[in-house]
Scaffold this active site. Sequence first.
Site, PDB file in Angstrom:
ATOM      1  N   ARG A  39       0.860  -1.327   0.052  1.00 44.22           N
ATOM      2  CA  ARG A  39       0.015  -0.048   0.008  1.00 44.22           C
ATOM      3  C   ARG A  39       0.664   1.485   0.016  1.00 44.22           C
ATOM      4  O   ARG A  39       0.640   2.116  -0.840  1.00 44.22           O
ATOM      5  CB  ARG A  39      -0.947  -0.029   1.362  1.00 44.22           C
ATOM      6  CG  ARG A  39      -1.654   1.208   1.222  1.00 44.22           C
ATOM      7  CD  ARG A  39      -2.496   1.296   2.454  1.00 44.22           C
ATOM      8  NE  ARG A  39      -2.012   1.110   3.718  1.00 44.22           N
ATOM      9  CZ  ARG A  39      -2.526   0.858   5.044  1.00 44.22           C
ATOM     10  NH1 ARG A  39      -3.914   1.153   5.003  1.00 44.22           N
ATOM     11  NH2 ARG A  39      -1.826   0.789   6.022  1.00 44.22           N
ATOM     12  N   SER A 134       2.709 -20.611   8.309  1.00 39.84           N
ATOM     13  CA  SER A 134       3.162 -20.425   9.631  1.00 39.84           C
ATOM     14  C   SER A 134       4.700 -20.580   9.785  1.00 39.84           C
ATOM     15  O   SER A 134       5.313 -21.295   8.693  1.00 39.84           O
ATOM     16  CB  SER A 134       2.791 -21.710  10.553  1.00 39.84           C
ATOM     17  OG  SER A 134       3.507 -21.491  12.086  1.00 39.84           O
ATOM     18  N   LYS A 188      -4.978 -23.812  10.281  1.00 41.56           N
ATOM     19  CA  LYS A 188      -4.160 -22.824  10.834  1.00 41.56           C
ATOM     20  C   LYS A 188      -4.336 -22.131  12.113  1.00 41.56           C
ATOM     21  O   LYS A 188      -3.537 -21.984  13.021  1.00 41.56           O
ATOM     22  CB  LYS A 188      -3.779 -21.515   9.850  1.00 41.56           C
ATOM     23  CG  LYS A 188      -2.723 -20.618  10.215  1.00 41.56           C
ATOM     24  CD  LYS A 188      -1.398 -21.087  10.613  1.00 41.56           C
ATOM     25  CE  LYS A 188      -0.308 -20.174  10.961  1.00 41.56           C
ATOM     26  NZ  LYS A 188      -0.473 -18.774  11.327  1.00 41.56           N
ATOM     27  N   HIS A 191      -3.883 -24.831  14.753  1.00 47.72           N
ATOM     28  CA  HIS A 191      -2.251 -24.766  15.135  1.00 47.72           C
ATOM     29  C   HIS A 191      -1.932 -23.664  15.720  1.00 47.72           C
ATOM     30  O   HIS A 191      -1.028 -23.877  16.769  1.00 47.72           O
ATOM     31  CB  HIS A 191      -1.770 -24.675  13.332  1.00 47.72           C
ATOM     32  CG  HIS A 191      -0.101 -24.201  13.603  1.00 47.72           C
ATOM     33  ND1 HIS A 191       0.195 -22.831  13.996  1.00 47.72           N
ATOM     34  CD2 HIS A 191       0.851 -24.756  13.315  1.00 47.72           C
ATOM     35  CE1 HIS A 191       1.590 -22.693  14.040  1.00 47.72           C
ATOM     36  NE2 HIS A 191       2.156 -23.739  13.698  1.00 47.72           N
ATOM     37  N   ASN A 192      -2.510 -22.458  15.813  1.00 42.94           N
ATOM     38  CA  ASN A 192      -1.981 -21.334  16.615  1.00 42.94           C
ATOM     39  C   ASN A 192      -2.669 -21.778  18.036  1.00 42.94           C
ATOM     40  O   ASN A 192      -2.129 -21.332  19.102  1.00 42.94           O
ATOM     41  CB  ASN A 192      -2.802 -20.126  16.003  1.00 42.94           C
ATOM     42  CG  ASN A 192      -2.014 -19.364  14.824  1.00 42.94           C
ATOM     43  OD1 ASN A 192      -0.993 -20.132  14.068  1.00 42.94           O
ATOM     44  ND2 ASN A 192      -1.975 -18.026  14.711  1.00 42.94           N
ATOM     45  N   GLU A 195      -0.434 -23.911  19.321  1.00 39.54           N
ATOM     46  CA  GLU A 195       0.849 -22.798  19.830  1.00 39.54           C
ATOM     47  C   GLU A 195       0.549 -22.205  20.969  1.00 39.54           C
ATOM     48  O   GLU A 195       1.398 -22.115  22.004  1.00 39.54           O
ATOM     49  CB  GLU A 195       0.855 -22.044  18.632  1.00 39.54           C
ATOM     50  CG  GLU A 195       2.052 -20.779  18.725  1.00 39.54           C
ATOM     51  CD  GLU A 195       2.030 -19.875  17.647  1.00 39.54           C
ATOM     52  OE1 GLU A 195       1.934 -20.457  16.187  1.00 39.54           O
ATOM     53  OE2 GLU A 195       1.781 -18.776  17.704  1.00 39.54           O
ATOM     54  N   HIS A 458     -36.151 -32.082  31.547  1.00 45.19           N
ATOM     55  CA  HIS A 458     -35.305 -32.404  30.342  1.00 45.19           C
ATOM     56  C   HIS A 458     -35.119 -33.820  29.946  1.00 45.19           C
ATOM     57  O   HIS A 458     -34.690 -34.213  29.014  1.00 45.19           O
ATOM     58  CB  HIS A 458     -33.926 -31.686  30.523  1.00 45.19           C
ATOM     59  CG  HIS A 458     -34.154 -30.149  30.467  1.00 45.19           C
ATOM     60  ND1 HIS A 458     -34.484 -29.375  29.650  1.00 45.19           N
ATOM     61  CD2 HIS A 458     -33.811 -29.187  31.635  1.00 45.19           C
ATOM     62  CE1 HIS A 458     -34.571 -28.059  29.995  1.00 45.19           C
ATOM     63  NE2 HIS A 458     -34.011 -27.980  31.195  1.00 45.19           N
TER      64      HIS A 458
HETATM   65  N1  LIG Z   1       3.991 -12.067  11.993  1.00 51.89           N
HETATM   66  C1  LIG Z   1       3.634 -13.255  11.997  1.00 51.89           C
HETATM   67  O1  LIG Z   1       4.704 -14.032  12.625  1.00 51.89           O
HETATM   68  C2  LIG Z   1       2.921 -13.873  11.419  1.00 51.89           C
HETATM   69  C3  LIG Z   1       1.735 -13.166  10.826  1.00 51.89           C
HETATM   70  N2  LIG Z   1       0.822 -13.782  10.065  1.00 51.89           N
HETATM   71  C4  LIG Z   1      -0.317 -13.036   9.325  1.00 51.89           C
HETATM   72  O2  LIG Z   1       0.241 -12.547   7.906  1.00 51.89           O
HETATM   73  C5  LIG Z   1      -0.261 -11.204   7.602  1.00 51.89           C
HETATM   74  C6  LIG Z   1       0.912 -10.073   7.550  1.00 51.89           C
HETATM   75  O3  LIG Z   1       1.400 -10.334   8.779  1.00 51.89           O
HETATM   76  P1  LIG Z   1       2.686  -9.199   9.081  1.00 51.89           P
HETATM   77  O4  LIG Z   1       3.613  -9.324   8.083  1.00 51.89           O
HETATM   78  O5  LIG Z   1       3.029  -9.509  10.475  1.00 51.89           O
HETATM   79  O6  LIG Z   1       2.048  -7.804   8.870  1.00 51.89           O
HETATM   80  P2  LIG Z   1       0.994  -6.846   9.739  1.00 51.89           P
HETATM   81  O7  LIG Z   1       0.057  -7.988  10.092  1.00 51.89           O
HETATM   82  O8  LIG Z   1       1.552  -5.987  10.806  1.00 51.89           O
HETATM   83  O9  LIG Z   1       0.297  -6.313   8.508  1.00 51.89           O
HETATM   84  C7  LIG Z   1       1.094  -4.837   7.675  1.00 51.89           C
HETATM   85  C8  LIG Z   1       0.825  -5.194   6.312  1.00 51.89           C
HETATM   86  O10 LIG Z   1      -0.460  -4.806   6.025  1.00 51.89           O
HETATM   87  C9  LIG Z   1      -0.609  -3.803   5.030  1.00 51.89           C
HETATM   88  N3  LIG Z   1      -2.066  -3.043   5.473  1.00 51.89           N
HETATM   89  C10 LIG Z   1      -2.659  -2.761   6.598  1.00 51.89           C
HETATM   90  N4  LIG Z   1      -3.890  -2.119   6.210  1.00 51.89           N
HETATM   91  C11 LIG Z   1      -4.237  -2.326   4.886  1.00 51.89           C
HETATM   92  C12 LIG Z   1      -4.993  -1.874   4.087  1.00 51.89           C
HETATM   93  N5  LIG Z   1      -6.380  -1.370   4.511  1.00 51.89           N
HETATM   94  N6  LIG Z   1      -4.983  -2.031   2.865  1.00 51.89           N
HETATM   95  C13 LIG Z   1      -3.658  -2.445   2.219  1.00 51.89           C
HETATM   96  N7  LIG Z   1      -2.710  -2.952   3.078  1.00 51.89           N
HETATM   97  C14 LIG Z   1      -2.823  -2.896   4.213  1.00 51.89           C
HETATM   98  C15 LIG Z   1       0.338  -2.756   5.556  1.00 51.89           C
HETATM   99  O11 LIG Z   1       0.636  -1.958   4.697  1.00 51.89           O
HETATM  100  P3  LIG Z   1       1.389  -0.607   5.021  1.00 51.89           P
HETATM  101  O12 LIG Z   1       2.887  -0.816   4.857  1.00 51.89           O
HETATM  102  O13 LIG Z   1       1.031   0.339   3.847  1.00 51.89           O
HETATM  103  O14 LIG Z   1       0.857  -0.014   6.144  1.00 51.89           O
HETATM  104  C16 LIG Z   1       1.536  -3.951   5.781  1.00 51.89           C
HETATM  105  O15 LIG Z   1       2.000  -4.277   4.366  1.00 51.89           O
HETATM  106  C17 LIG Z   1      -1.364 -10.914   8.693  1.00 51.89           C
HETATM  107  O16 LIG Z   1      -2.489 -11.478   8.229  1.00 51.89           O
HETATM  108  C18 LIG Z   1      -0.886 -11.997   9.930  1.00 51.89           C
HETATM  109  O17 LIG Z   1      -1.761 -12.302  10.882  1.00 51.89           O
HETATM  110  C19 LIG Z   1       0.957 -15.091   9.719  1.00 51.89           C
HETATM  111  C20 LIG Z   1       1.877 -15.943  10.339  1.00 51.89           C
HETATM  112  C21 LIG Z   1       2.919 -15.428  11.274  1.00 51.89           C
HETATM  113  O1  LIG Z   2       0.366 -16.915  13.288  1.00 47.55           O
HETATM  114  C1  LIG Z   2       1.505 -16.523  13.926  1.00 47.55           C
HETATM  115  C2  LIG Z   2       2.288 -17.799  14.320  1.00 47.55           C
HETATM  116  O2  LIG Z   2       1.817 -18.989  13.949  1.00 47.55           O
HETATM  117  C3  LIG Z   2       1.505 -15.159  14.319  1.00 47.55           C
HETATM  118  O3  LIG Z   2       2.770 -15.120  14.946  1.00 47.55           O
HETATM  119  C4  LIG Z   2       0.485 -14.854  15.683  1.00 47.55           C
HETATM  120  O4  LIG Z   2       0.645 -13.608  15.459  1.00 47.55           O
HETATM  121  C5  LIG Z   2       0.624 -15.594  16.905  1.00 47.55           C
HETATM  122  O5  LIG Z   2      -0.555 -15.386  17.515  1.00 47.55           O
HETATM  123  P1  LIG Z   2      -0.687 -14.152  18.731  1.00 47.55           P
HETATM  124  O6  LIG Z   2       0.100 -13.023  18.168  1.00 47.55           O
HETATM  125  O7  LIG Z   2      -1.927 -14.365  19.012  1.00 47.55           O
HETATM  126  O8  LIG Z   2       0.311 -14.674  19.684  1.00 47.55           O
END
Ligand SMILES: NC(=O)C1=CN([C@@H]2O[C@H](COP(=O)(O)OP(=O)(O)OC[C@H]3O[C@@H](n4cnc5c(N)ncnc54)[C@H](OP(=O)(O)O)[C@@H]3O)[C@@H](O)[C@H]2O)C=CC1
Ligand SMILES: O=C(CO)[C@H](O)[C@H](O)COP(=O)(O)O
Length: 482
Positions: A39, A134, A188, A191-192, A195, A458
């Site tokens: 974005r 994950s 998933k 899985h969490n 976790e 019941h």
């Molecule tokens: N972090 C982790 O360990 C894990 C995360 N996930 C999942 O993966 C996904 C990404 O996670 P993560 O990398 O941590 O990033 P975040 O969940 O912090 O999301 C940030 C990203 O989302 C974009 N974003 C937020 N709002 C909007 C919007 N309205 N329109 C377009 N883009 C938007 C941001 O863009 P901008 O830069 O412009 O703000 C940025 O690229 C999430 O769904 C998360 O739950 C899954 C497994 C592990």
């Molecule tokens: O998907 C994940 C790991 O498998 C993310 O790290 C997730 O954010 C973990 O959950 P929480 O933030 O609620 O501890």
Amino acid sequence: MVETGQRLAQIGVTGLAVMGSNIARNFARHGHTVALHNRSIAKTDALIEAHGDEGDFIRTETMEEFVGALERPRRVLIMVKAGDPTDAVIEELANLMEPGDIIIDGGNSLYTDTIRREAAMAARNLNFVGAGISGGEEGALNGPSIMPGGPAESYESLGPLLESISAHVDGVPCCTHIGPDGSGHFVKMVHNGIEYADMQLIGEAYDLMRNVLGMEVAEIADVFREWNTGTLDSYLIEITAEVLSQVDAETGKPLVDVIVDAAGQKGTGRWTVKSALDLGIPTTGIAEAVFARALSSSTSQRESARGLVAGTTGAQAPADKAAFVEDIRKALYASKVVAYSQGFDQIAAGSAEYGWSVDPGKLATIWRGGCIIRAKFLDRIREAYAENPELPALLLAPYFRDAVEDSVESWRRVIVTATAMGVPVPAFASSLSYYDALRAERLPAALTQGLRDYFGAHTYLRVDKPGSFHTLWSGDRSEVEA
Ligand SMILES: NC(=O)C1=CN([C@@H]2O[C@H](COP(=O)(O)OP(=O)(O)OC[C@H]3O[C@@H](n4cnc5c(N)ncnc54)[C@H](OP(=O)(O)O)[C@@H]3O)[C@@H](O)[C@H]2O)C=CC1
Ligand SMILES: O=C(CO)[C@H](O)[C@H](O)COP(=O)(O)O
């Protein structure tokens, strides 16, 4: 801007925060041309600046440019915040895509949102794949565990691409087609949830060593390091030793002592418990873990309760420290078996409810590497389902049954000691209660049924004859067939 005749990308990634940027690099490192979009352009530029030499990236600024940079059928992986942001990005993409193109949502989306989105995209002749991913930052870059749901035809085109960047264990990719629509995000989510349970159990084991045995943090780190060489061998045990070994540079104290003891949560654990309630599956280990995080964050209530009497006068820490540490290890292992057994029960129930036909053995196989709950243990689960695909419960597979039976005396000693010393062990204790309830000859549920019949007519079943019965409680107390 990409013009006709220019090279096209096999995959596009939109959302280049922690997960998206590392997955994009992972694709590029595996020889795929990757179109990049975020974005705000700053993240795209930061990625190109720092890692542009790792592979073939196409930088794009607008969504139009991004979609135009993809070969057909177009494949786009969305890695943005779950919820409304994901819906907004899907809508923007769908308006630019053509029939047969594939949208993959790799975020932690709620599976019911995925079911809704898949149906909406199918109505527009677009393929929608909800894929659980994950592995955190490191897994995204070096090989995550990937759980794609959605139409089986999409997996034919997408599978090889996703498998190429996933973790591999014994040469087997940690990625497989899970089933239709929301199944990938459902597994998933569980899985969490597992976790959460795993981390809560590790926390309780740490707390017991610290507050029952009075061990130093560094010494506890060594215990976890040692445990990681045995049956508990897992990523979370490994990183527990790392976190406990970390010393805060500012104070010289163990880092764990300067971190505020209020655990955060983004929602997947809570969703798991809500779904377990809806499905009627007693996922008690995960529920205790979610509630433990909530309690830890009730800071003002905890502050007010600090003066409550402990009632632990006379309670003594076990004299044999090494023996008690071994008891804790066994209690942790047995409680972990319960948490996984419950999690797999929930997956089976969700699969039956939605008609997904999720294969638990295949799931255990792809959780062996890449994901946060990866563990040696998962190989045993895979074997258990290979031996008996109709297992009534994981806990009852011969290997796990033996392991739990071997641990049960230790488990009881740990809970008795923790209770006497006033150290909370909600997940250890509720897991043992679950085990005791599951194996019980008779449960007090018979009395519950009697009470329900008393106040609400019941009815109840009898152990000795078919039919439903009611006692005329406010009459002559004779029994009638209902
Ligand atoms: N972090 C982790 O360990 C894990 C995360 N996930 C999942 O993966 C996904 C990404 O996670 P993560 O990398 O941590 O990033 P975040 O969940 O912090 O999301 C940030 C990203 O989302 C974009 N974003 C937020 N709002 C909007 C919007 N309205 N329109 C377009 N883009 C938007 C941001 O863009 P901008 O830069 O412009 O703000 C940025 O690229 C999430 O769904 C998360 O739950 C899954 C497994 C592990
Ligand atoms: O998907 C994940 C790991 O498998 C993310 O790290 C997730 O954010 C973990 O959950 P929480 O933030 O609620 O501890």
